[in-house]
Design a protein around this motif. Structure first.
Motif, PDB file in Angstrom:
ATOM      1  N   VAL A   7       3.087   5.842  -5.880  1.00 21.66           N
ATOM      2  CA  VAL A   7       2.855   6.095  -7.310  1.00 21.66           C
ATOM      3  C   VAL A   7       1.569   6.890  -7.516  1.00 21.66           C
ATOM      4  O   VAL A   7       1.468   7.682  -8.458  1.00 21.66           O
ATOM      5  CB  VAL A   7       2.838   4.792  -8.147  1.00 21.66           C
ATOM      6  CG1 VAL A   7       4.208   4.169  -8.211  1.00 21.66           C
ATOM      7  CG2 VAL A   7       1.822   3.802  -7.633  1.00 21.66           C
ATOM      8  N   GLY A   8       0.595   6.714  -6.604  1.00 25.06           N
ATOM      9  CA  GLY A   8      -0.628   7.503  -6.689  1.00 25.06           C
ATOM     10  C   GLY A   8      -0.337   8.989  -6.528  1.00 25.06           C
ATOM     11  O   GLY A   8      -0.884   9.822  -7.255  1.00 25.06           O
ATOM     12  N   ILE A  52       2.499  10.476  -7.221  1.00 27.68           N
ATOM     13  CA  ILE A  52       3.167  10.941  -8.443  1.00 27.68           C
ATOM     14  C   ILE A  52       2.129  11.209  -9.532  1.00 27.68           C
ATOM     15  O   ILE A  52       2.173  12.238 -10.221  1.00 27.68           O
ATOM     16  CB  ILE A  52       4.197   9.900  -8.924  1.00 27.68           C
ATOM     17  CG1 ILE A  52       5.284   9.711  -7.863  1.00 27.68           C
ATOM     18  CG2 ILE A  52       4.825  10.337 -10.240  1.00 27.68           C
ATOM     19  CD1 ILE A  52       6.266   8.610  -8.187  1.00 27.68           C
ATOM     20  N   ALA A  53       1.156  10.273  -9.665  1.00 22.88           N
ATOM     21  CA  ALA A  53       0.108  10.457 -10.670  1.00 22.88           C
ATOM     22  C   ALA A  53      -0.714  11.704 -10.359  1.00 22.88           C
ATOM     23  O   ALA A  53      -1.070  12.468 -11.265  1.00 22.88           O
ATOM     24  CB  ALA A  53      -0.802   9.230 -10.724  1.00 22.88           C
ATOM     25  N   SER A  94      -6.437   6.973 -14.041  1.00 22.90           N
ATOM     26  CA  SER A  94      -5.759   5.728 -13.668  1.00 22.90           C
ATOM     27  C   SER A  94      -6.473   5.055 -12.501  1.00 22.90           C
ATOM     28  O   SER A  94      -6.503   3.828 -12.419  1.00 22.90           O
ATOM     29  CB  SER A  94      -4.288   5.981 -13.348  1.00 22.90           C
ATOM     30  OG  SER A  94      -4.138   7.099 -12.535  1.00 22.90           O
ATOM     31  N   LEU A  95      -7.064   5.859 -11.622  1.00 22.51           N
ATOM     32  CA  LEU A  95      -7.858   5.267 -10.539  1.00 22.51           C
ATOM     33  C   LEU A  95      -9.015   4.460 -11.115  1.00 22.51           C
ATOM     34  O   LEU A  95      -9.292   3.336 -10.675  1.00 22.51           O
ATOM     35  CB  LEU A  95      -8.398   6.389  -9.642  1.00 22.51           C
ATOM     36  CG  LEU A  95      -8.751   6.025  -8.203  1.00 22.51           C
ATOM     37  CD1 LEU A  95      -7.523   5.533  -7.475  1.00 22.51           C
ATOM     38  CD2 LEU A  95      -9.319   7.253  -7.486  1.00 22.51           C
ATOM     39  N   TRP A 148       0.830  -1.212   0.000  1.00 18.04           N
ATOM     40  CA  TRP A 148       0.000   0.000   0.000  1.00 18.04           C
ATOM     41  C   TRP A 148       0.855   1.249   0.000  1.00 18.04           C
ATOM     42  O   TRP A 148       0.457   2.279  -0.548  1.00 18.04           O
ATOM     43  CB  TRP A 148      -0.979  -0.023   1.172  1.00 18.04           C
ATOM     44  CG  TRP A 148      -2.125  -0.964   0.910  1.00 18.04           C
ATOM     45  CD1 TRP A 148      -2.285  -2.213   1.408  1.00 18.04           C
ATOM     46  CD2 TRP A 148      -3.236  -0.739   0.038  1.00 18.04           C
ATOM     47  NE1 TRP A 148      -3.430  -2.782   0.909  1.00 18.04           N
ATOM     48  CE2 TRP A 148      -4.044  -1.905   0.064  1.00 18.04           C
ATOM     49  CE3 TRP A 148      -3.626   0.335  -0.769  1.00 18.04           C
ATOM     50  CZ2 TRP A 148      -5.217  -2.024  -0.680  1.00 18.04           C
ATOM     51  CZ3 TRP A 148      -4.807   0.209  -1.509  1.00 18.04           C
ATOM     52  CH2 TRP A 148      -5.574  -0.955  -1.456  1.00 18.04           C
ATOM     53  N   ARG A 208       0.798  14.839 -11.520  1.00 18.63           N
ATOM     54  CA  ARG A 208       0.690  15.063 -12.970  1.00 18.63           C
ATOM     55  C   ARG A 208      -0.625  15.749 -13.320  1.00 18.63           C
ATOM     56  O   ARG A 208      -0.865  16.091 -14.475  1.00 18.63           O
ATOM     57  CB  ARG A 208       0.756  13.743 -13.725  1.00 18.63           C
ATOM     58  CG  ARG A 208       2.038  12.983 -13.573  1.00 18.63           C
ATOM     59  CD  ARG A 208       3.080  13.519 -14.528  1.00 18.63           C
ATOM     60  NE  ARG A 208       4.383  12.971 -14.197  1.00 18.63           N
ATOM     61  CZ  ARG A 208       4.831  11.795 -14.629  1.00 18.63           C
ATOM     62  NH1 ARG A 208       4.073  11.091 -15.452  1.00 18.63           N
ATOM     63  NH2 ARG A 208       6.000  11.349 -14.274  1.00 18.63           N
ATOM     64  N   GLY A 247      -7.646   1.277 -12.823  1.00 17.31           N
ATOM     65  CA  GLY A 247      -7.303   0.264 -11.843  1.00 17.31           C
ATOM     66  C   GLY A 247      -8.528  -0.398 -11.250  1.00 17.31           C
ATOM     67  O   GLY A 247      -8.569  -1.619 -11.075  1.00 17.31           O
ATOM     68  N   VAL A 269      -5.258  12.823 -14.839  1.00 13.90           N
ATOM     69  CA  VAL A 269      -4.412  11.632 -14.913  1.00 13.90           C
ATOM     70  C   VAL A 269      -4.715  10.715 -13.741  1.00 13.90           C
ATOM     71  O   VAL A 269      -4.893   9.504 -13.890  1.00 13.90           O
ATOM     72  CB  VAL A 269      -2.920  12.049 -14.911  1.00 13.90           C
ATOM     73  CG1 VAL A 269      -2.031  10.810 -14.844  1.00 13.90           C
ATOM     74  CG2 VAL A 269      -2.585  12.886 -16.124  1.00 13.90           C
ATOM     75  N   PHE A 270      -4.811  11.320 -12.548  1.00 15.90           N
ATOM     76  CA  PHE A 270      -5.060  10.546 -11.337  1.00 15.90           C
ATOM     77  C   PHE A 270      -6.404   9.833 -11.413  1.00 15.90           C
ATOM     78  O   PHE A 270      -6.512   8.635 -11.169  1.00 15.90           O
ATOM     79  CB  PHE A 270      -5.002  11.494 -10.127  1.00 15.90           C
ATOM     80  CG  PHE A 270      -5.264  10.812  -8.822  1.00 15.90           C
ATOM     81  CD1 PHE A 270      -4.307   9.998  -8.248  1.00 15.90           C
ATOM     82  CD2 PHE A 270      -6.477  10.985  -8.169  1.00 15.90           C
ATOM     83  CE1 PHE A 270      -4.533   9.366  -7.044  1.00 15.90           C
ATOM     84  CE2 PHE A 270      -6.719  10.357  -6.956  1.00 15.90           C
ATOM     85  CZ  PHE A 270      -5.748   9.546  -6.400  1.00 15.90           C
ATOM     86  N   SER A 303       3.615   1.527  -1.698  1.00 16.27           N
ATOM     87  CA  SER A 303       3.937   1.733  -3.110  1.00 16.27           C
ATOM     88  C   SER A 303       2.758   2.313  -3.860  1.00 16.27           C
ATOM     89  O   SER A 303       2.925   3.207  -4.708  1.00 16.27           O
ATOM     90  CB  SER A 303       4.340   0.412  -3.766  1.00 16.27           C
ATOM     91  OG  SER A 303       5.197  -0.324  -2.951  1.00 16.27           O
ATOM     92  N   VAL A 304       1.543   1.811  -3.550  1.00 12.91           N
ATOM     93  CA  VAL A 304       0.351   2.339  -4.227  1.00 12.91           C
ATOM     94  C   VAL A 304       0.218   3.824  -3.946  1.00 12.91           C
ATOM     95  O   VAL A 304      -0.004   4.636  -4.857  1.00 12.91           O
ATOM     96  CB  VAL A 304      -0.916   1.589  -3.761  1.00 12.91           C
ATOM     97  CG1 VAL A 304      -2.165   2.242  -4.322  1.00 12.91           C
ATOM     98  CG2 VAL A 304      -0.860   0.133  -4.179  1.00 12.91           C
TER      99      VAL A 304
END
Lengths: 203, 166
Positions: B18-19, B21-22, B33-34, B12, B25, B37, B29-30, B14-15
């Motif tokens: 990277v979340g 970072i997204a 990708s959410l 979690w 952007r 996923g 974008v966030f 890591s999630v």
């Protein structure tokens, strides 16, 4: 490397960024049907041997296992989606694509070795890498590295069960294998599919 | 317990990493990708359910003595070959795979054979391939990966024969 998907519903918000190659999702494929048949046959055999109680025992045990795994599957899917969104496509295809050479295989190997989690992380992330431009070779190196030298399974299972000596020695032996597997994968792939567009099925 | 907790924290973490970072952007974008996923999760969950619940039945009908029997002691390359088949055929998770390896070691199985068994199990235990790998990845990639992985348990056994026991 992933299949082109003309019918992928691209989200409208993606308009300003470069179009991302979508992943094809078929709800029910042949693999699913084969697994379902295999499970049904096995369950029938268990029922014939152990009766209804045997079937229910396994069902309740595996249902609790499944509910424990489910949050991690969600985490894996989110991880894969975020990674495929934030990794720049051309950069990935440069460092992990067909022309990335030995360095691409080494990067794939290192990535697989440090990836946390179980299959619920490794496979979505590998799938995301394929979708953003990694080639079969680098992705094979990553998957094989995760399964053979990734620390997750070694620490959680192999050391407690098989002992530290055997595990470390086995990992040492396995160190070159992901790179070799990736190289072999690339070598075969180029000959099997000479051009990405060629449709020569050789079987 | 603590190992599982550690894995969850790493996962979690890591999630979230990277979340973030997204998210930086930009919100679109966030959100995209959410949604991607979550759609993956909704598509995959039934297949994982089939796999996890079904694997109990598959494991129940394959007797483990059969597999241990294949890992005969000091059987040379024939033993390595049967270890590879046994590794691929071993049902169930890491507990079963490594336990069978330990039993084989303790009952006098050759070390290269046991290494070949563990490596073959890690590379292509049929259950993990069809229940985990195929739902998440393009089936063509999975079969291709398994096909090119076939030599590597033999390579591992050969290295084990050359460098000797742990």
């Amino acid at each position: 490397m992933s299949d082109p998907s003309p019918n992928h519903p691209a989200p409208a918000e993606d308009a300003e960024s470069e179009p991302r190659p979508g992943r094809v999702r078929k709800p029910i494929g042949w693999s699913t049907i084969i697994i379902a048949v295999l499970v049904a046959v096995s369950a029938a055999l268990v029922w014939r041997r152990d009766g209804t109680d045997g079937v229910l025992d396994i069902l309740t045990h595996d249902l609790s296992l499944f509910s424990g795994i489910l949050p991690r599957v969600l985490a894996g899917c989110l991880l894969g989606a975020f990674i495929s969104e934030i990794l720049p496509h051309e950069k990935v295809s440069r460092s992990l694509g067909p022309k990335s050479g030995l360095m691409g295989l080494l990067i794939g190997t290192a990535f697989g070795a440090i990836l946390p989690g179980g299959p619920f992380t490794a496979y979505p992330v590998a799938s995301a890498l394929l979708a953003v431009g990694a080639d079969f070779g680098a992705t094979i190196a990553m998957v094989v590295s995760w399964t053979l030298i990734g620390y997750g399974r070694a620490v959680a299972w192999e050391i407690p069960i098989m002992g530290t000596d055997f595990t470390l020695w086995r990992i040492l032996i396995s160190l070159p294998l992901p790179v070799l597997a990736g190289a072999l994968g690339r070598f075969v792939y180029v000959r099997l599919y000479p051009k990405p567009l060629a449709k020569d099925d050789e079987n | 317990m603590s190992a599982a907790l550690l894995i969850d924290i790493l996962l979690w973490g890591s999630v979230i990493g990277v979340g973030l970072i997204a998210f930086r952007r930009g919100r679109p974008v966030f959100v995209a990708s959410l949604r991607e996923g979550s759609m993956d999760f909704i598509n995959i969950a039934p297949r994982i359910a089939l796999g996890v619940i079904g694997s109990g039945y598959i494991a129940a009908i394959i007797p483990q003595e059969v597999i241990t029997g294949w890992l005969g002691p000091d059987s040379g390359w024939l033993g390595v070959a049967s270890a590879v088949v046994a590794g691929a055929a071993t049902p169930g998770g890491p507990v079963i795979g490594f336990s069978i390896g330990t039993v084989a070691l303790k009952s006098g199985g050759g070390v290269p054979q046991v290494v070949a068994y563990v490596v073959a199990w890690a590379l292509f235990a049929f259950q993990r391939v069809i229940l985990w790998e195929i739902p998440f990845m393009p089936a063509r990639f999975v079969w291709f990966r398994c096909a090119v992985s076939v030599p590597f348990p033999f390579v591992a056994a050969a290295i084990a024969m050359v460098i000797g026991k742990p």
